[in-house]
Motif scaffolding. Structure first.
Motif, PDB file in Angstrom:
ATOM      1  N   ILE A 134       0.833  -1.201   0.000  1.00 25.75           N
ATOM      2  CA  ILE A 134       0.000   0.000   0.000  1.00 25.75           C
ATOM      3  C   ILE A 134       0.867   1.250   0.000  1.00 25.75           C
ATOM      4  CG2 ILE A 134      -1.733   1.303   1.276  1.00 25.75           C
ATOM      5  CD1 ILE A 134      -2.763  -1.233  -0.149  1.00 25.75           C
ATOM      6  N   SER A 135       1.942   1.261   0.776  1.00 21.79           N
ATOM      7  CA  SER A 135       2.843   2.414   0.796  1.00 21.79           C
ATOM      8  C   SER A 135       3.460   2.640  -0.576  1.00 21.79           C
ATOM      9  CB  SER A 135       3.955   2.202   1.831  1.00 21.79           C
ATOM     10  OG  SER A 135       3.445   2.148   3.133  1.00 21.79           O
ATOM     11  N   SER A 136       3.827   1.546  -1.259  1.00 23.77           N
ATOM     12  CA  SER A 136       4.428   1.665  -2.582  1.00 23.77           C
ATOM     13  C   SER A 136       3.444   2.234  -3.592  1.00 23.77           C
ATOM     14  CB  SER A 136       4.913   0.289  -3.055  1.00 23.77           C
ATOM     15  OG  SER A 136       5.891  -0.226  -2.207  1.00 23.77           O
ATOM     16  N   VAL A 137       2.236   1.706  -3.585  1.00 19.28           N
ATOM     17  CA  VAL A 137       1.236   2.144  -4.548  1.00 19.28           C
ATOM     18  C   VAL A 137       0.833   3.598  -4.301  1.00 19.28           C
ATOM     19  CG1 VAL A 137      -1.083   1.746  -5.426  1.00 19.28           C
ATOM     20  CG2 VAL A 137       0.386  -0.184  -4.907  1.00 19.28           C
ATOM     21  N   LYS A 138       0.683   3.968  -3.032  1.00 24.84           N
ATOM     22  CA  LYS A 138       0.289   5.331  -2.690  1.00 24.84           C
ATOM     23  C   LYS A 138       1.420   6.322  -2.906  1.00 24.84           C
ATOM     24  CE  LYS A 138      -1.838   5.825   1.260  1.00 24.84           C
ATOM     25  NZ  LYS A 138      -2.185   5.613   2.686  1.00 24.84           N
ATOM     26  N   GLY A 139       2.654   5.831  -2.912  1.00 28.47           N
ATOM     27  CA  GLY A 139       3.778   6.713  -3.145  1.00 28.47           C
ATOM     28  C   GLY A 139       4.343   7.351  -1.898  1.00 28.47           C
ATOM     29  N   ILE A 141       6.020   5.799   0.575  1.00 34.07           N
ATOM     30  CA  ILE A 141       6.850   4.809   1.242  1.00 34.07           C
ATOM     31  C   ILE A 141       8.021   5.451   1.978  1.00 34.07           C
ATOM     32  CG2 ILE A 141       8.447   4.318  -0.647  1.00 34.07           C
ATOM     33  CD1 ILE A 141       7.976   1.300   0.046  1.00 34.07           C
ATOM     34  N   LEU A 142       8.316   6.721   1.708  1.00 31.13           N
ATOM     35  CA  LEU A 142       9.367   7.417   2.445  1.00 31.13           C
ATOM     36  C   LEU A 142       9.039   7.508   3.924  1.00 31.13           C
ATOM     37  CD1 LEU A 142      10.299  10.320   0.007  1.00 31.13           C
ATOM     38  CD2 LEU A 142      11.686   8.330   0.583  1.00 31.13           C
ATOM     39  N   ASN A 143       7.760   7.327   4.260  1.00 30.02           N
ATOM     40  CA  ASN A 143       7.341   7.394   5.655  1.00 30.02           C
ATOM     41  C   ASN A 143       7.368   6.024   6.331  1.00 30.02           C
ATOM     42  OD1 ASN A 143       6.775  10.113   5.209  1.00 30.02           O
ATOM     43  ND2 ASN A 143       4.693   9.661   4.555  1.00 30.02           N
ATOM     44  N   ASN A 144       7.793   4.991   5.606  1.00 33.54           N
ATOM     45  CA  ASN A 144       7.785   3.643   6.142  1.00 33.54           C
ATOM     46  C   ASN A 144       9.060   3.390   6.942  1.00 33.54           C
ATOM     47  OD1 ASN A 144       7.900   0.776   6.466  1.00 33.54           O
ATOM     48  ND2 ASN A 144       6.452   0.555   4.782  1.00 33.54           N
ATOM     49  N   ALA A 145       8.908   3.183   8.255  1.00 33.71           N
ATOM     50  CA  ALA A 145      10.055   3.033   9.144  1.00 33.71           C
ATOM     51  C   ALA A 145      10.770   1.698   8.973  1.00 33.71           C
ATOM     52  CB  ALA A 145       9.603   3.186  10.598  1.00 33.71           C
ATOM     53  N   SER A 146      10.231   0.812   8.154  1.00 35.09           N
ATOM     54  CA  SER A 146      10.861  -0.493   7.948  1.00 35.09           C
ATOM     55  C   SER A 146      11.984  -0.449   6.918  1.00 35.09           C
ATOM     56  CB  SER A 146       9.811  -1.522   7.497  1.00 35.09           C
ATOM     57  OG  SER A 146       8.852  -1.737   8.508  1.00 35.09           O
ATOM     58  N   PHE A 147      12.247   0.758   6.365  1.00 34.44           N
ATOM     59  CA  PHE A 147      13.259   0.891   5.329  1.00 34.44           C
ATOM     60  C   PHE A 147      14.164   2.100   5.565  1.00 34.44           C
ATOM     61  CE2 PHE A 147       9.769  -1.386   3.459  1.00 34.44           C
ATOM     62  CZ  PHE A 147      10.378  -2.368   2.704  1.00 34.44           C
ATOM     63  N   GLU A 156      14.603  15.187 -14.703  1.00 34.24           N
ATOM     64  CA  GLU A 156      13.219  14.787 -14.940  1.00 34.24           C
ATOM     65  C   GLU A 156      12.644  13.864 -13.878  1.00 34.24           C
ATOM     66  OE1 GLU A 156      13.220  13.039 -18.781  1.00 34.24           O
ATOM     67  OE2 GLU A 156      13.421  14.956 -19.840  1.00 34.24           O
ATOM     68  N   LYS A 157      13.493  13.125 -13.173  1.00 37.52           N
ATOM     69  CA  LYS A 157      12.971  12.085 -12.289  1.00 37.52           C
ATOM     70  C   LYS A 157      13.718  12.036 -10.966  1.00 37.52           C
ATOM     71  CE  LYS A 157      11.485   9.028 -16.057  1.00 37.52           C
ATOM     72  NZ  LYS A 157      11.529   7.644 -16.590  1.00 37.52           N
ATOM     73  N   LEU A 158      13.052  11.429 -10.000  1.00 34.23           N
ATOM     74  CA  LEU A 158      13.682  11.022  -8.754  1.00 34.23           C
ATOM     75  C   LEU A 158      13.886   9.516  -8.807  1.00 34.23           C
ATOM     76  CD1 LEU A 158      11.358  12.831  -6.178  1.00 34.23           C
ATOM     77  CD2 LEU A 158      13.596  13.628  -6.978  1.00 34.23           C
ATOM     78  N   PHE A 159      14.927   9.045  -8.120  1.00 31.69           N
ATOM     79  CA  PHE A 159      15.093   7.619  -7.911  1.00 31.69           C
ATOM     80  C   PHE A 159      15.188   7.399  -6.407  1.00 31.69           C
ATOM     81  CE2 PHE A 159      17.834   3.871  -7.207  1.00 31.69           C
ATOM     82  CZ  PHE A 159      17.037   2.917  -7.808  1.00 31.69           C
ATOM     83  N   ILE A 160      14.269   6.629  -5.857  1.00 44.25           N
ATOM     84  CA  ILE A 160      14.224   6.342  -4.425  1.00 44.25           C
ATOM     85  C   ILE A 160      14.689   4.914  -4.215  1.00 44.25           C
ATOM     86  CG2 ILE A 160      12.759   6.189  -2.380  1.00 44.25           C
ATOM     87  CD1 ILE A 160      10.838   8.145  -3.779  1.00 44.25           C
ATOM     88  N   LYS A 161      15.787   4.765  -3.464  1.00 51.11           N
ATOM     89  CA  LYS A 161      16.296   3.434  -3.152  1.00 51.11           C
ATOM     90  C   LYS A 161      16.001   3.128  -1.699  1.00 51.11           C
ATOM     91  CE  LYS A 161      20.407   0.509  -3.058  1.00 51.11           C
ATOM     92  NZ  LYS A 161      21.868   0.414  -3.302  1.00 51.11           N
ATOM     93  N   LEU A 162      15.377   1.985  -1.462  1.00 53.62           N
ATOM     94  CA  LEU A 162      14.968   1.570  -0.124  1.00 53.62           C
ATOM     95  C   LEU A 162      15.651   0.264   0.251  1.00 53.62           C
ATOM     96  CD1 LEU A 162      11.199   2.197  -0.781  1.00 53.62           C
ATOM     97  CD2 LEU A 162      12.649   3.647   0.626  1.00 53.62           C
TER      98      LEU A 162
END
Length: 221
Positions: A134-139, A141-147, A156-162
Motif C-alpha cells: 500500500i505504501s508503494s502504490v500510494k507513493g 513509502i518514504l514514511n515507512n520506518a521499515s526501510f 526529470e525524475k527522482l530515484f528512491i532506493k529503499l
C-alpha cells in the motif's frame, strides 16, 4: 504505485509481492546520470503531497521478471486498481490470468481454478507486506520506518532506493527502487531486488487518477 507483480513464497506463510523492477547497475547505488538529492525535505514534501491528493489509481502495467536460471525474461501484462485507504486489485491478463485483491485486512487470490483468502493481520509478515504494498502504490513509502531510504535525482525524475531494516523482509528483499516523475511526483516504475539477485521490472502506463472505481472491483465473486 508500482507495482509486483507477484512472487509467491511459502515458508510457513505466504509472501505475496508486487511491483518489482531493477537493472544490474542499480544494485550498488543510483542509476547512471542521477545524483544525490540536494533538498531532501522539499522532495519528501512533494512526494507526500502527491500521495495525499491521490484517492484512486487505475493503471496498466508491464512486468518483466528476470530469473538467474532462465535466459529469457518472463513478460506479463495487466491492470492495477487502487483506492484509499487500503483497497488494491492486481489483475494479470497476459500471458496468464491471475487476480490478487487486498481489502479490509484480507487478501484474496484467484488463479482461474481456485480462489483463496488470507487474513493479513494474522501474521507479522502478512501485515508488513500489506503495509509495504500500500505504501508503494500510494507513493508515501518514504514514511515507512521499515526501510532506510536514499534519494537521487536528474532533471526529470527522482530515484528512491529503499533498503529493508525488518529482519523478516531482509530474508527475501535486498532493495526496492522507485522512479518518480518530477512533473506530478507519481511513481512511474517500482523495483525490488531479491536476495538471490533475481529482479522484476514493472512499468506503469495509461494511469488515470481520482476517477471512481466500482466497489465490486475489490472483491472476488
Amino acid at each position: 504505485m508500482i507495482i509486483p507483480l507477484l512472487n509467491i513464497y511459502k515458508k510457513g506463510f505466504l509472501l505475496g509481492w508486487l511491483l518489482l523492477i531493477i537493472l544490474p547497475f542499480y544494485l550498488n547505488g543510483q542509476p547512471e546520470g542521477f545524483k544525490t538529492v540536494s533538498d531532501r525535505e522539499f522532495v519528501t514534501k512533494k512526494v507526500n503531497e502527491a500521495s495525499g491528493s491521490t484517492n484512486t489509481i487505475n493503471s496498466s502495467f508491464i512486468q518483466e521478471k528476470n530469473l538467474s536460471f532462465i535466459e529469457e525474461k518472463i513478460v506479463s501484462k495487466g491492470i492495477l486498481l487502487f483506492e484509499k485507504p487500503d483497497k488494491l486489485r492486481l489483475e494479470y491478463k497476459e500471458p496468464f490470468t491471475y487476480i490478487m485483491v487486498m481489502n479490509g485486512g484480507r487478501m484474496m487470490t484467484d488463479n482461474g481454478e481456485k480462489k483463496s483468502e488470507y487474513d493479513l493481520k494474522s501474521n507479522k509478515m502478512f501485515s508488513e507486506i500489506n503495509n509495504l504494498i500500500i505504501s508503494s502504490v500510494k507513493g508515501n513509502i518514504l514514511n515507512n520506518a521499515s526501510f532506510r531510504s536514499e534519494l537521487f535525482e536528474n532533471q526529470e525524475k527522482l530515484f528512491i532506493k529503499l533498503t529493508p531494516l525488518d529482519k523478516e523482509l531482509v530474508k527475501y528483499i535486498k532493495s526496492i527502487g522507485m522512479f518518480v516523475s518530477k512533473k506530478d511526483y507519481m511513481v512511474e516504475e517500482l523495483l525490488i531486488t531479491e536476495q538471490s539477485d533475481d529482479y522484476t521490472q514493472i512499468r506503469f502506463t495509461n494511469k488515470v487518477i481520482n476517477e471512481e472505481i466500482p466497489a465490486a472491483s475489490f472483491n472476488l465473486q
